[in-house]
Structure formats: C-alpha cells, structure tokens
Design a protein around this motif. Structure first.
Motif, mmCIF file in Angstrom:
data_model
loop_
_atom_site.group_PDB
_atom_site.id
_atom_site.type_symbol
_atom_site.label_atom_id
_atom_site.label_comp_id
_atom_site.label_asym_id
_atom_site.label_seq_id
_atom_site.Cartn_x
_atom_site.Cartn_y
_atom_site.Cartn_z
ATOM 1 N N ARG A 30 9.738 36.743 101.652
ATOM 2 C CA ARG A 30 8.468 36.997 102.331
ATOM 3 C C ARG A 30 8.320 38.491 102.635
ATOM 4 O O ARG A 30 9.151 39.307 102.251
ATOM 5 C CB ARG A 30 8.406 36.167 103.624
ATOM 6 N N THR A 31 7.287 38.845 103.341
ATOM 7 C CA THR A 31 7.007 40.256 103.646
ATOM 8 C C THR A 31 7.623 40.674 104.973
ATOM 9 O O THR A 31 7.930 39.847 105.834
ATOM 10 C CB THR A 31 5.492 40.505 103.710
ATOM 11 N N ARG A 32 7.730 41.988 105.145
ATOM 12 C CA ARG A 32 8.264 42.539 106.398
ATOM 13 C C ARG A 32 7.518 42.014 107.628
ATOM 14 O O ARG A 32 8.167 41.636 108.607
ATOM 15 C CB ARG A 32 8.245 44.068 106.357
ATOM 16 N N PRO A 33 6.176 41.975 107.613
ATOM 17 C CA PRO A 33 5.488 41.424 108.785
ATOM 18 C C PRO A 33 5.844 39.955 109.052
ATOM 19 O O PRO A 33 5.957 39.550 110.212
ATOM 20 C CB PRO A 33 4.005 41.580 108.450
ATOM 21 N N GLU A 34 6.026 39.173 108.003
ATOM 22 C CA GLU A 34 6.423 37.774 108.196
ATOM 23 C C GLU A 34 7.798 37.695 108.843
ATOM 24 O O GLU A 34 8.018 36.896 109.766
ATOM 25 C CB GLU A 34 6.416 37.021 106.860
ATOM 26 N N TRP A 35 8.731 38.495 108.366
ATOM 27 C CA TRP A 35 10.071 38.481 108.964
ATOM 28 C C TRP A 35 10.001 38.860 110.439
ATOM 29 O O TRP A 35 10.642 38.237 111.277
ATOM 30 C CB TRP A 35 11.012 39.446 108.240
ATOM 31 N N THR A 44 24.076 33.054 110.643
ATOM 32 C CA THR A 44 25.277 33.575 111.288
ATOM 33 C C THR A 44 26.227 32.459 111.693
ATOM 34 O O THR A 44 27.442 32.662 111.702
ATOM 35 C CB THR A 44 24.938 34.453 112.509
ATOM 36 N N GLY A 45 25.709 31.285 112.018
ATOM 37 C CA GLY A 45 26.549 30.163 112.400
ATOM 38 C C GLY A 45 27.447 29.659 111.282
ATOM 39 O O GLY A 45 28.442 28.977 111.533
ATOM 40 N N ILE A 46 27.093 30.006 110.038
ATOM 41 C CA ILE A 46 27.936 29.617 108.895
ATOM 42 C C ILE A 46 28.566 30.853 108.241
ATOM 43 O O ILE A 46 29.041 30.795 107.113
ATOM 44 C CB ILE A 46 27.169 28.742 107.867
ATOM 45 N N GLY A 47 28.526 31.966 108.978
ATOM 46 C CA GLY A 47 29.200 33.176 108.516
ATOM 47 C C GLY A 47 28.524 33.897 107.373
ATOM 48 O O GLY A 47 29.196 34.586 106.600
ATOM 49 N N LYS A 48 27.202 33.769 107.275
ATOM 50 C CA LYS A 48 26.470 34.431 106.196
ATOM 51 C C LYS A 48 25.278 35.198 106.755
ATOM 52 O O LYS A 48 24.878 34.990 107.896
ATOM 53 C CB LYS A 48 25.965 33.405 105.175
ATOM 54 N N GLN A 49 24.726 36.055 105.909
ATOM 55 C CA GLN A 49 23.509 36.783 106.249
ATOM 56 C C GLN A 49 22.433 36.455 105.227
ATOM 57 O O GLN A 49 22.725 36.273 104.043
ATOM 58 C CB GLN A 49 23.745 38.293 106.236
ATOM 59 N N VAL A 50 21.204 36.401 105.696
ATOM 60 C CA VAL A 50 20.065 36.217 104.810
ATOM 61 C C VAL A 50 19.741 37.569 104.174
ATOM 62 O O VAL A 50 19.715 38.591 104.858
ATOM 63 C CB VAL A 50 18.838 35.703 105.589
ATOM 64 N N ILE A 51 19.504 37.569 102.873
ATOM 65 C CA ILE A 51 19.084 38.776 102.167
ATOM 66 C C ILE A 51 17.560 38.830 102.263
ATOM 67 O O ILE A 51 16.876 37.871 101.888
ATOM 68 C CB ILE A 51 19.521 38.748 100.685
ATOM 69 N N LEU A 52 17.033 39.940 102.764
ATOM 70 C CA LEU A 52 15.583 40.109 102.903
ATOM 71 C C LEU A 52 15.088 41.085 101.835
ATOM 72 O O LEU A 52 15.436 42.264 101.860
ATOM 73 C CB LEU A 52 15.244 40.651 104.299
ATOM 74 N N THR A 53 14.321 40.573 100.883
ATOM 75 C CA THR A 53 13.754 41.398 99.814
ATOM 76 C C THR A 53 12.363 40.868 99.486
ATOM 77 O O THR A 53 12.216 39.707 99.086
ATOM 78 C CB THR A 53 14.637 41.359 98.546
#
Length: 142
Positions: A30-35, A44-53
C-alpha cells in the motif's frame, strides 16, 4: 513466456504460514499514507518485520517501475515465499504477478486475498467483513 503463477490465501492462512515458516515474508504494497493512517500488520510477535514497499506510488498512483529491485534491496536474497498485501487484494495481486514474473520459480508469490481492510460492508466501510484487521490478526497504527 509462460504467465507468472500467483496463489492466494486468506489473511489467517497467511499468518499461519508466516508463523511456521522462517523464510516466509510479508510485503505490504500500500501507500505511505495508508501505512501511516490506517495501520500496518504487526509481525513482531512472530519475530518478523513487514516489508513496506509501494506498488502504486502516492499521490499519482502510478506503478512503481522499480518495485522488484526496491524489494530486493530490502530483503537481499529472495525468500522461498513472499506474501503480498494491500487494502483489498487487488494491488497486491498486481505486485505479486510482477514479482513472480521477474523472480521466476525461485520464489513462491502469494496474494493475501481480502487484504488489510477487506471488502466494503453495507454502510460502505472496510475492516468489518473480512481482511487482516477484521480477522483479528496483529496490527498497529502510528
């Protein structure tokens, strides 16, 4: 050239795979404003990060021609599975198709159908019928 293959999973199925497979990752297209204003999945609860692109860049909503290289800059070696997420599942399918076409069979590209906010309800609102938020999966807002 054969068409790129992209499978689909609902958000709960995607969460289960992200949780159980260390090499699987989630890309929010999605877009920066949506994020910023709607929120993002929280892994984070499963030890991962979402990639934002961004797949379509705000404000013109033109396709990001450098999407796959930008994605690879963030992740390095392509993982075995990449889940793609947008508001409702349409933009993420486009991004998944493009990524699958560019990466070939080395990475399984999976669209998260329903997206982050899901379909519109009878009142024209999202995040009530289905989608990441409505299914009660972890998310956060800035």
């Amino acid at each position: 050239m054969a068409a790129a293959k992209v499978s689909e999973m609902d958000p709960a199925e995607a969460w289960s795979v992200l949780e159980s497979e260390p090499d699987a990752m989630l890309v929010d297209v999605r877009t920066r404003p949506e994020w910023a204003f709607v929120g993002t999945p929280d892994l984070t609860g499963i030890g991962k990060q979402v990639i934002l692109t961004e797949w379509r860049q705000f404000p013109g909503m033109n396709v990001n021609q450098a999407f796959v290289p930008a994605l690879l800059d963030q992740v390095g070696t392509p993982p075995k599975k990449i889940f793609f997420l947008c508001r409702s599942g349409a933009r993420s399918m486009e991004a998944a198709m493009q990524t699958a076409a560019e990466l070939g069979e080395t990475t399984e590209c999976i669209n998260v159908r329903e997206g982050f906010e899901g379909d519109l309800d009878q009142q024209g609102h999202r995040a009530h019928l289905n989608g990441w938020k409505a299914r009660g999966l972890a998310w956060r807002q800035s």
